[in-house]
Structure formats: C-alpha cells, structure tokens
Write a protein that holds these residues in place. Structure first.
Motif, PDB file in Angstrom:
ATOM      1  N   ASP A 202       0.838  -1.206   0.000  1.00 55.56           N
ATOM      2  CA  ASP A 202       0.000   0.000   0.000  1.00 55.56           C
ATOM      3  C   ASP A 202       0.872   1.256   0.000  1.00 55.56           C
ATOM      4  O   ASP A 202       0.561   2.240  -0.683  1.00 55.56           O
ATOM      5  CB  ASP A 202      -0.925   0.002   1.218  1.00 55.56           C
ATOM      6  CG  ASP A 202      -2.027  -1.045   1.109  1.00 55.56           C
ATOM      7  OD1 ASP A 202      -2.270  -1.526  -0.019  1.00 55.56           O
ATOM      8  OD2 ASP A 202      -2.631  -1.382   2.143  1.00 55.56           O
ATOM      9  N   ARG A 205       2.243   1.688  -3.471  1.00 54.74           N
ATOM     10  CA  ARG A 205       1.235   2.258  -4.369  1.00 54.74           C
ATOM     11  C   ARG A 205       1.094   3.760  -4.141  1.00 54.74           C
ATOM     12  O   ARG A 205       0.992   4.554  -5.091  1.00 54.74           O
ATOM     13  CB  ARG A 205      -0.116   1.566  -4.145  1.00 54.74           C
ATOM     14  CG  ARG A 205      -0.140   0.122  -4.622  1.00 54.74           C
ATOM     15  CD  ARG A 205      -1.365  -0.629  -4.110  1.00 54.74           C
ATOM     16  NE  ARG A 205      -2.602   0.043  -4.513  1.00 54.74           N
ATOM     17  CZ  ARG A 205      -3.638   0.244  -3.711  1.00 54.74           C
ATOM     18  NH1 ARG A 205      -3.588  -0.159  -2.448  1.00 54.74           N
ATOM     19  NH2 ARG A 205      -4.725   0.838  -4.155  1.00 54.74           N
ATOM     20  N   GLY A 209       1.881   6.671  -6.890  1.00 51.08           N
ATOM     21  CA  GLY A 209       0.833   7.633  -7.222  1.00 51.08           C
ATOM     22  C   GLY A 209       1.272   9.063  -6.968  1.00 51.08           C
ATOM     23  O   GLY A 209       1.015   9.966  -7.777  1.00 51.08           O
ATOM     24  N   LEU A 230       2.292   0.570 -11.088  1.00 47.81           N
ATOM     25  CA  LEU A 230       1.120   0.901 -10.277  1.00 47.81           C
ATOM     26  C   LEU A 230      -0.059   0.011 -10.658  1.00 47.81           C
ATOM     27  O   LEU A 230      -0.801  -0.467  -9.776  1.00 47.81           O
ATOM     28  CB  LEU A 230       0.762   2.371 -10.458  1.00 47.81           C
ATOM     29  CG  LEU A 230      -0.421   2.879  -9.621  1.00 47.81           C
ATOM     30  CD1 LEU A 230      -0.165   2.672  -8.136  1.00 47.81           C
ATOM     31  CD2 LEU A 230      -0.688   4.355  -9.917  1.00 47.81           C
ATOM     32  N   ASP A 231      -0.241  -0.232 -11.947  1.00 43.59           N
ATOM     33  CA  ASP A 231      -1.327  -1.121 -12.386  1.00 43.59           C
ATOM     34  C   ASP A 231      -1.140  -2.519 -11.808  1.00 43.59           C
ATOM     35  O   ASP A 231      -2.118  -3.157 -11.373  1.00 43.59           O
ATOM     36  CB  ASP A 231      -1.365  -1.190 -13.916  1.00 43.59           C
ATOM     37  CG  ASP A 231      -1.858   0.108 -14.546  1.00 43.59           C
ATOM     38  OD1 ASP A 231      -2.488   0.913 -13.823  1.00 43.59           O
ATOM     39  OD2 ASP A 231      -1.606   0.318 -15.750  1.00 43.59           O
ATOM     40  N   ASN A 234      -1.977  -2.447  -8.113  1.00 39.54           N
ATOM     41  CA  ASN A 234      -3.427  -2.337  -7.926  1.00 39.54           C
ATOM     42  C   ASN A 234      -4.109  -3.675  -8.194  1.00 39.54           C
ATOM     43  O   ASN A 234      -5.043  -4.069  -7.472  1.00 39.54           O
ATOM     44  CB  ASN A 234      -3.995  -1.264  -8.855  1.00 39.54           C
ATOM     45  CG  ASN A 234      -3.669   0.141  -8.368  1.00 39.54           C
ATOM     46  OD1 ASN A 234      -3.476   0.362  -7.171  1.00 39.54           O
ATOM     47  ND2 ASN A 234      -3.604   1.092  -9.289  1.00 39.54           N
ATOM     48  N   HIS A 237      -3.489  -5.878  -5.312  1.00 36.99           N
ATOM     49  CA  HIS A 237      -4.295  -5.444  -4.172  1.00 36.99           C
ATOM     50  C   HIS A 237      -5.724  -5.972  -4.292  1.00 36.99           C
ATOM     51  O   HIS A 237      -6.303  -6.465  -3.305  1.00 36.99           O
ATOM     52  CB  HIS A 237      -4.294  -3.918  -4.106  1.00 36.99           C
ATOM     53  CG  HIS A 237      -5.120  -3.362  -2.986  1.00 36.99           C
ATOM     54  ND1 HIS A 237      -4.723  -3.401  -1.672  1.00 36.99           N
ATOM     55  CD2 HIS A 237      -6.358  -2.770  -2.994  1.00 36.99           C
ATOM     56  CE1 HIS A 237      -5.647  -2.853  -0.907  1.00 36.99           C
ATOM     57  NE2 HIS A 237      -6.652  -2.458  -1.683  1.00 36.99           N
ATOM     58  N   LYS A 238      -6.296  -5.893  -5.483  1.00 40.06           N
ATOM     59  CA  LYS A 238      -7.656  -6.396  -5.685  1.00 40.06           C
ATOM     60  C   LYS A 238      -7.709  -7.907  -5.495  1.00 40.06           C
ATOM     61  O   LYS A 238      -8.662  -8.440  -4.921  1.00 40.06           O
ATOM     62  CB  LYS A 238      -8.132  -6.025  -7.087  1.00 40.06           C
ATOM     63  CG  LYS A 238      -8.381  -4.531  -7.276  1.00 40.06           C
ATOM     64  CD  LYS A 238      -8.837  -4.241  -8.695  1.00 40.06           C
ATOM     65  CE  LYS A 238      -9.076  -2.744  -8.889  1.00 40.06           C
ATOM     66  NZ  LYS A 238      -9.505  -2.429 -10.284  1.00 40.06           N
TER      67      LYS A 238
END
Length: 243
Positions: A202, A205, A209, A230-231, A234, A237-238
């Motif tokens: 986190d 990320r 960002g 970053l993609d 993410n 993370h999902k």
C-alpha cells in the motif's frame, strides 16, 4: 746459490680446536636468529584538528589541503611494519577527519565515497552504521551531487545490515531531496522497491501515485514504467482483497 729459506715457525691449530670454534660460532648465529625482532606497534589515529586550524594551514588553497588530508587518513591503516584492519580503527576519529576533509572542499565527493563504500563495508554492523549515518547527515547539504553515496548507503543497509527501515529512510531522502535533472530514475524509485521488500505494498502504491501526480517526472519511459508498476500493484491489491 741462494740460501734455503728457514723453516716456517707457524703451526696449524689442532682440528679439535677448529671444531670447537666453528661450533661456538654456529651456536652464536643460532642464538641471534632465535631472538625476537623488535615488534612494530600501531599508532592510534589522532583526533582531527579544528577546521579553523586547517584553514589557517591551507594558506589559501583548502582544496589541495583537503586532498592531502584525505590521503593521510586513507593511508593510516598502513604504518611502518604494521597493517591495521579497518574494523580496528577508531571510527569516531575517522569520521572526524572525513568531516574536516569535506568541510575544506564541500564539492569533493571522496570522503562520502570512502565512508559508504570502503569504511562502511566492514563486517562490524556498529561501525558500518556509523559511516552510513555520517553519509546521511552530510547528504542534505548537496543532495543533487551527493545522492550516489546515500543510494549506496541504502543498499548497504538493505543487503549487508538487513535493516530495511534504515534503507527506506535513506531512499526516502533521495526521493524527497534529490530532484535535479541528473538524478536517474532508479535512484528516485529506490524507496518503492524497498517498500515492496518490506511487504508494504500500500505504501508502494501511494509512493508511485504521488510521484506520478507531482509533475516532477517528465521522462516518458519513466512515467510508463511507473504506470505499469502501479497497475500491477493495484491488480495484486484487488486479488488479495477478493471476498
């Protein structure tokens, strides 16, 4: 006719006398060989003189004195008949001398190089941390020129000291303060990789960002790399938060 020379009055020494002399000589040589040769003793590195004293001694050429002083410090581990391991040096005094060398020539890089790559490479973690902290303390005075030595300090903290929080602190200072055009992308992104190594995705990320939104990064390749990273974070993370 010439008269015959008179018979010689010299007589050779008996063999047992010659043998005794030779044995005595051999014993003397053996005794001398067994005597311990004088042992050389290492001298401690003296405290660094004051900056005012060095400036007075520089006679208007502090850069030349800075280089000569650095040679003195660097050569102190090799004394007449004695080789001193770096880990046996008084690191507090070594840092004092490196401070003076840097004060005499603030644009010089060698004191920080020596601290991060030479003296900081010892196996003693306490001494290594002393040198890395010295680099960190002097880094902020000229971040755009001194970032390589703090980056190396971050790598030493990560790989040799296995201290990821310390490595991240150094890397964060590079990201925040080394903003010049000559600072390469990998140096600015070092904190991201260390955060990932700490399993703080986190935070990684958020760092990416923030860097993308700051406007400080203009290189299209670097922007593309960070966007892809970053993609990926993410997506991870999902995946981790799927019900």
């Amino acid at each position: 006719m010439r008269a015959a020379p008179p018979p010689s009055t010299q007589r050779s020494a008996p063999r047992h006398v010659l043998l005794a002399v030779l044995l005595a000589l051999a014993a003397q040589i053996g005794w001398q060989a067994k005597q311990a040769s004088p042992r050389a003793h290492a001298h401690d590195l003296p405290p660094a003189p004051s900056l005012a004293a060095l400036q007075l001694a520089a006679l208007g050429d502090p850069v030349a004195l800075s280089k000569a002083t650095m040679l003195y410090v660097q050569g102190f581990d090799e004394q007449a008949g004695v080789s001193i391991a770096w880990r046996e040096l008084d690191y507090g005094r070594v840092i004092g001398w490196l401070q003076r060398v840097l004060d005499l020539d603030p644009r010089g890089q060698y004191p920080l190089l020596a601290a991060s790559e030479v003296y900081g490479a010892v196996t003693d973690p306490v001494r290594a941390r002393q040198m890395l902290d010295f680099v960190y303390a002097r880094y902020a005075e000229d971040p755009n020129r001194r970032w390589p030595w703090l980056a190396n300090a971050a790598l030493v903290a990560k790989h040799r000291l296995h201290d990821l929080p310390l490595a991240r602190r150094y890397a964060a200072a590079i990201r925040q303060q080394a903003t010049g055009a000559g600072v390469p992308p990998w140096a600015r992104e070092l904190e991201i990789f260390i955060a990932e190594d700490m399993n703080e995705r986190d935070a990684a990320r958020a760092l990416i960002g923030g860097m993308l939104q700051s406007g400080q990064i203009t290189d299209p390749h670097e922007l593309q790399f960070l966007a892809r990273r970053l993609d990926q974070l993410n997506a991870d993370h999902k995946q981790d938060h799927k019900p």
